[in-house]
Write a protein that holds these residues in place. Sequence first.
Motif, PDB file in Angstrom:
ATOM      1  N   ILE A  55       0.840  -1.198   0.000  1.00 47.76           N
ATOM      2  CA  ILE A  55       0.000   0.000   0.000  1.00 47.76           C
ATOM      3  C   ILE A  55       0.877   1.250   0.000  1.00 47.76           C
ATOM      4  N   PHE A  56       2.001   1.185   0.732  1.00 45.19           N
ATOM      5  CA  PHE A  56       2.933   2.309   0.747  1.00 45.19           C
ATOM      6  C   PHE A  56       3.436   2.609  -0.659  1.00 45.19           C
ATOM      7  N   ILE A  58       1.984   1.805  -3.505  1.00 51.77           N
ATOM      8  CA  ILE A  58       0.875   2.271  -4.349  1.00 51.77           C
ATOM      9  C   ILE A  58       0.627   3.762  -4.143  1.00 51.77           C
ATOM     10  N   THR A  59       0.777   4.184  -2.887  1.00 46.41           N
ATOM     11  CA  THR A  59       0.499   5.598  -2.554  1.00 46.41           C
ATOM     12  C   THR A  59       1.773   6.438  -2.488  1.00 46.41           C
ATOM     13  N   LEU A 130      -2.077   5.573   5.369  1.00 42.11           N
ATOM     14  CA  LEU A 130      -1.609   5.405   4.002  1.00 42.11           C
ATOM     15  C   LEU A 130      -2.717   5.618   2.977  1.00 42.11           C
ATOM     16  N   LEU A 131      -3.909   5.127   3.285  1.00 41.40           N
ATOM     17  CA  LEU A 131      -5.016   5.234   2.337  1.00 41.40           C
ATOM     18  C   LEU A 131      -5.574   6.650   2.249  1.00 41.40           C
ATOM     19  N   ASN A 132      -5.192   7.493   3.215  1.00 42.15           N
ATOM     20  CA  ASN A 132      -5.638   8.888   3.194  1.00 42.15           C
ATOM     21  C   ASN A 132      -4.476   9.856   2.986  1.00 42.15           C
ATOM     22  N   SER A 133      -3.335   9.326   2.554  1.00 41.69           N
ATOM     23  CA  SER A 133      -2.121  10.137   2.464  1.00 41.69           C
ATOM     24  C   SER A 133      -2.224  11.266   1.450  1.00 41.69           C
ATOM     25  N   SER A 134      -3.136  11.155   0.487  1.00 43.21           N
ATOM     26  CA  SER A 134      -3.269  12.193  -0.535  1.00 43.21           C
ATOM     27  C   SER A 134      -4.148  13.361  -0.079  1.00 43.21           C
ATOM     28  N   ASN A 135      -4.840  13.185   1.044  1.00 45.81           N
ATOM     29  CA  ASN A 135      -5.719  14.244   1.546  1.00 45.81           C
ATOM     30  C   ASN A 135      -4.920  15.322   2.263  1.00 45.81           C
ATOM     31  N   ASN A 138      -5.269  14.604   6.955  1.00 47.98           N
ATOM     32  CA  ASN A 138      -5.192  13.150   7.083  1.00 47.98           C
ATOM     33  C   ASN A 138      -5.472  12.742   8.524  1.00 47.98           C
TER      34      ASN A 138
END
Length: 195
Positions: A55-56, A58-59, A130-135, A138
């Motif tokens: 996941i790391f 991917i993001t 990780l799944l919210n790292s683009s926000n 966070n």
Amino acid sequence: MINKYDVIHNIYGAWRFFRFDLSATQYFQSTLENFWKSFFAALIILPAIIVLRIIFLITAPDEYLINNTKYIALVFIIDYTYQWIIFPLVMFYFTDVIHRKDSYITYIVVRNWSQVIQTTIFFPAAMIYLLNSSNNFNLGVYFLIGAYLINWAYEWFIARSTLNVSSVLAAVIVIMSTIISLSIAAVSQSFIISN
């Protein structure tokens, strides 16, 4: 050879330590055999670590993605191996300095098995982060900080009770553990980015 009973017994003992139970030491035998068996915990939590690493990636920022997957996987494998080797090695000498060499095996056995509990706490927090790292905001940061604080308190109690050291010295050991872990991670990251 480790069996299912050994795994359950030791994880339960680690759980008792998590509940700040001073009698939890009774679940661990301070033998060289159990010392080596405790590193089996690394295999138990490995699937969770692999998921987090995937996941790391991917993001991850673009600088990670310029490297091929095999190279990154190799760096991560070396990183994970060092995470399990360096600190016990440092503590082997440090317990001698603080005159707690007789408690070294017990401490490492308990600490190794505690990694299963620590990963159980850390995994969901890291996933959210990780799944919210683009926000921009966070929420996962707060979960991650909370997970770290809980795990540090847990490690502190293990050091304090198994090594029979002062609160301050137990805190120093936790800080040492954190610095070593973050240093290994930083070196791994630099290898990936600079390659």
